[in-house]
Enzyme design. Structure first.
Site, mmCIF file in Angstrom:
data_model
loop_
_atom_site.group_PDB
_atom_site.id
_atom_site.type_symbol
_atom_site.label_atom_id
_atom_site.label_comp_id
_atom_site.label_asym_id
_atom_site.label_seq_id
_atom_site.Cartn_x
_atom_site.Cartn_y
_atom_site.Cartn_z
ATOM 1 N N GLU A 32 -16.620 5.917 4.232
ATOM 2 C CA GLU A 32 -16.154 4.829 3.360
ATOM 3 C C GLU A 32 -14.873 4.205 3.865
ATOM 4 O O GLU A 32 -13.836 4.294 3.207
ATOM 5 C CB GLU A 32 -15.865 5.386 1.966
ATOM 6 C CG GLU A 32 -17.050 5.882 1.243
ATOM 7 C CD GLU A 32 -16.656 6.574 -0.051
ATOM 8 O OE1 GLU A 32 -15.466 6.827 -0.284
ATOM 9 O OE2 GLU A 32 -17.564 6.850 -0.819
ATOM 10 N N PRO A 33 -14.916 3.569 5.008
ATOM 11 C CA PRO A 33 -13.678 2.955 5.486
ATOM 12 C C PRO A 33 -13.345 1.693 4.698
ATOM 13 O O PRO A 33 -14.239 0.912 4.365
ATOM 14 C CB PRO A 33 -14.000 2.615 6.943
ATOM 15 C CG PRO A 33 -15.483 2.468 6.981
ATOM 16 C CD PRO A 33 -16.059 3.351 5.910
ATOM 17 N N CYS B 179 13.191 -12.384 -7.261
ATOM 18 C CA CYS B 179 14.487 -11.909 -7.729
ATOM 19 C C CYS B 179 14.431 -10.411 -7.943
ATOM 20 O O CYS B 179 14.346 -9.921 -9.077
ATOM 21 C CB CYS B 179 14.896 -12.676 -8.971
ATOM 22 S SG CYS B 179 15.296 -14.357 -8.509
HETATM 23 C C1 LIG Z 1 -9.601 3.756 -1.256
HETATM 24 C C2 LIG Z 1 -10.821 4.553 -1.027
HETATM 25 C C3 LIG Z 1 -11.419 4.599 0.238
HETATM 26 C C4 LIG Z 1 -10.897 3.865 1.442
HETATM 27 O O1 LIG Z 1 -9.646 4.193 1.852
HETATM 28 P P1 LIG Z 1 -9.119 3.566 3.224
HETATM 29 O O2 LIG Z 1 -7.886 4.324 3.494
HETATM 30 O O3 LIG Z 1 -8.858 2.127 2.989
HETATM 31 O O4 LIG Z 1 -10.171 3.791 4.255
HETATM 32 C C5 LIG Z 1 -12.584 5.318 0.385
HETATM 33 N N1 LIG Z 1 -13.125 5.980 -0.653
HETATM 34 C C6 LIG Z 1 -12.581 5.967 -1.879
HETATM 35 C C7 LIG Z 1 -13.237 6.691 -2.972
HETATM 36 C C8 LIG Z 1 -11.419 5.250 -2.104
HETATM 37 O O5 LIG Z 1 -10.878 5.259 -3.326
#
Ligand SMILES: *Cc1c(COP(=O)(O)O)cnc(C)c1O
Length: 430
Positions: free
Chosen positions: A278-279, A359
């Site tokens: 999940e990138p 500000c």
């Molecule tokens: C934010 C998140 C990611 C991705 O994180 P990155 O650091 O942007 O790769 C993947 N999985 C879940 C569940 C997340 O909350």
């Protein structure tokens, strides 16, 4: 090569388009994104992993950047989605993702949100036993669990999402019971998930987590009669923001991950489940720059300030995490060599702080930089594609900026600039 979409000629260019002309035409502050760069990052990662294991699925963690056009670029490449809210599910479906391609990984999820996800037919990734019990009263659908494997990593404490200090997931020692109870409640668990943190640049930082994950998977399949169809090891792949940082070695990363994964499968006698990642940041982080205009310059005995029209309303990361973002003078890119290959790099007499218009004393986008600028120059803030626009706000009553996408060398408006009038929509007076 890092940032191949950025080059310097007379001015800074993105995919061959002169950034100062973009600033002239569309005004500043302005987000500009390279479509090609996103595709390139997606395909590099996908191919690197596929070399070692056939069943690979990438979910774009879309909280990094939810513009519909960016979601669509990745959809066309075959990407899936990781959504963390009903708003993200809604956006992904609007962008054209079929619900089966969406994984919903919420935390502190309400019953209404669960119902929404069930109605839309997206896969729910459960964050707690409580959530599982509440879901089982609504449906008997397929689900997965987010496990906290007891280890984490990340570029800032706020970005470590595994281990003893993280609110996320189900503690590893409770996970087997979670699968058993889910089945009793009529749910069909078919996957497991973890996400240990964000902004990780070293391959080895991922190893303990994946080893642990495969042991957890072994334990589950031994004790519970299920066939896990997917194992999702989350995102967290970093990008270099500072000049001295090296990019994550993606070939090495892919080899290490898949080797540990296959080792685990073999050890526990498992079939060939899908390996999901999940990138977020990795896919979109360096694809965007923010163009901002120099309004004001001042010096005192302690600091030189270059005052620009973008503050932490436009890019929150420096104020929120102390993050570094490269800044290049787009009008006169004499300092660009710090961040862009083959670009000039000239020293300066006095380093400067890049200060926003808010500000707040904390409204400094970049500290102690080798950069000179004159009033009216356009500066480019680099690597703003992830957690940039998606974290932007209207603080100080400043309208949200426009967004431009460069596709086939042509700029296109993908979000209009807000007007002053937009600031007041939804407000009511007597
Ligand atoms: C934010 C998140 C990611 C991705 O994180 P990155 O650091 O942007 O790769 C993947 N999985 C879940 C569940 C997340 O909350």
């Amino acid at each position: 090569m890092t940032r191949p979409h950025l080059k310097t000629k007379q001015h800074l260019e993105i995919d061959g388009v002169d950034t100062t002309q973009l600033a002239d035409k569309y005004d500043t502050p302005l987000y500009v994104t390279s479509s090609d760069r996103i595709k390139q990052k997606y395909n590099q990662l996908k191919q690197a992993l596929k070399k070692h294991y056939p069943n690979i699925r990438l979910h774009y963690a879309c909280k990094a950047n939810t513009n519909l056009n960016i979601l669509q670029i990745l959809e066309k490449e075959g990407c899936h989605i990781d959504a963390v809210s009903t708003g993200e599910i809604y956006s992904a479906i609007k962008a054209g993702y079929s619900p089966e391609k969406i994984l919903y990984t919420g935390t502190s999820v309400s019953n209404e949100e669960l119902k929404y996800a069930v109605d839309k037919g997206v896969m729910i990734n459960l964050d707690s036993l409580h959530e599982m019990r509440r879901l089982s009263k609504i449906t008997s659908t397929e689900v997965s669990f987010r496990v906290n494997p007891g280890v984490g990593a990340g570029h800032h404490d706020h970005c470590i999402t595994g281990g003893s200090e993280s609110k996320f997931g189900i503690w590893e020692e409770d996970i087997v019971e979670a699968y058993k109870e889910a089945i009793k409640l009529g749910l069909k668990p078919i996957g497991i998930h973890m996400h240990i943190g964000s902004g990780i640049l070293e391959v080895e930082k991922f190893r303990p987590a994946i080893e642990k994950m495969m042991d957890i998977v072994g334990e589950i399949t031994q004790q519970v009669d299920i066939n896990l169809k997917f194992i999702d090891i989350g995102g967290g792949l970093g990008i270099p923001y500072k000049p001295e940082e090296k990019p994550l070695d993606i070939e090495k990363f892919a080899k290490m991950i898949t080797t540990e994964f296959k080792k685990g499968l073999k050890k526990h006698g498992l079939e060939q489940p899908t390996l999901a990642l999940e990138p977020g940041r990795y896919l979109v982080g360096d694809s965007s720059i923010i163009l901002t205009k120099v309004n004001d310059i001042k010096e005192n005995p302690f600091h030189k300030y270059i005052g620009v029209d973008a503050g932490f309303n436009i890019l929150q990361r420096p104020a929120m995490y102390g993050s570094h973002h490269g800044v290049v003078n787009a009008t006169n890119p004499q300092n660009a060599g710090n961040y862009i290959e083959n670009a000039p790099k000239k020293g300066v007499n006095r380093k400067a702080e890049i200060a926003g218009p808010l500000c707040e004393s904390g409204d400094i986008l970049a500290e102690n930089r080798e950069i000179t600028a004159q009033e009216g120059d356009i500066l480019a803030i680099l690597d703003a594609g992830a957690y940039g626009y998606s974290m932007a706000s209207r603080y100080n009553s400043r309208p949200l900026p426009a967004e431009i996408l460069i596709e086939n060398g042509e700029p296109r408006v993908i979000r209009e600039r807000e007007t002053l009038k937009d600031l007041l929509t939804k407000q009511k007076t007597k």
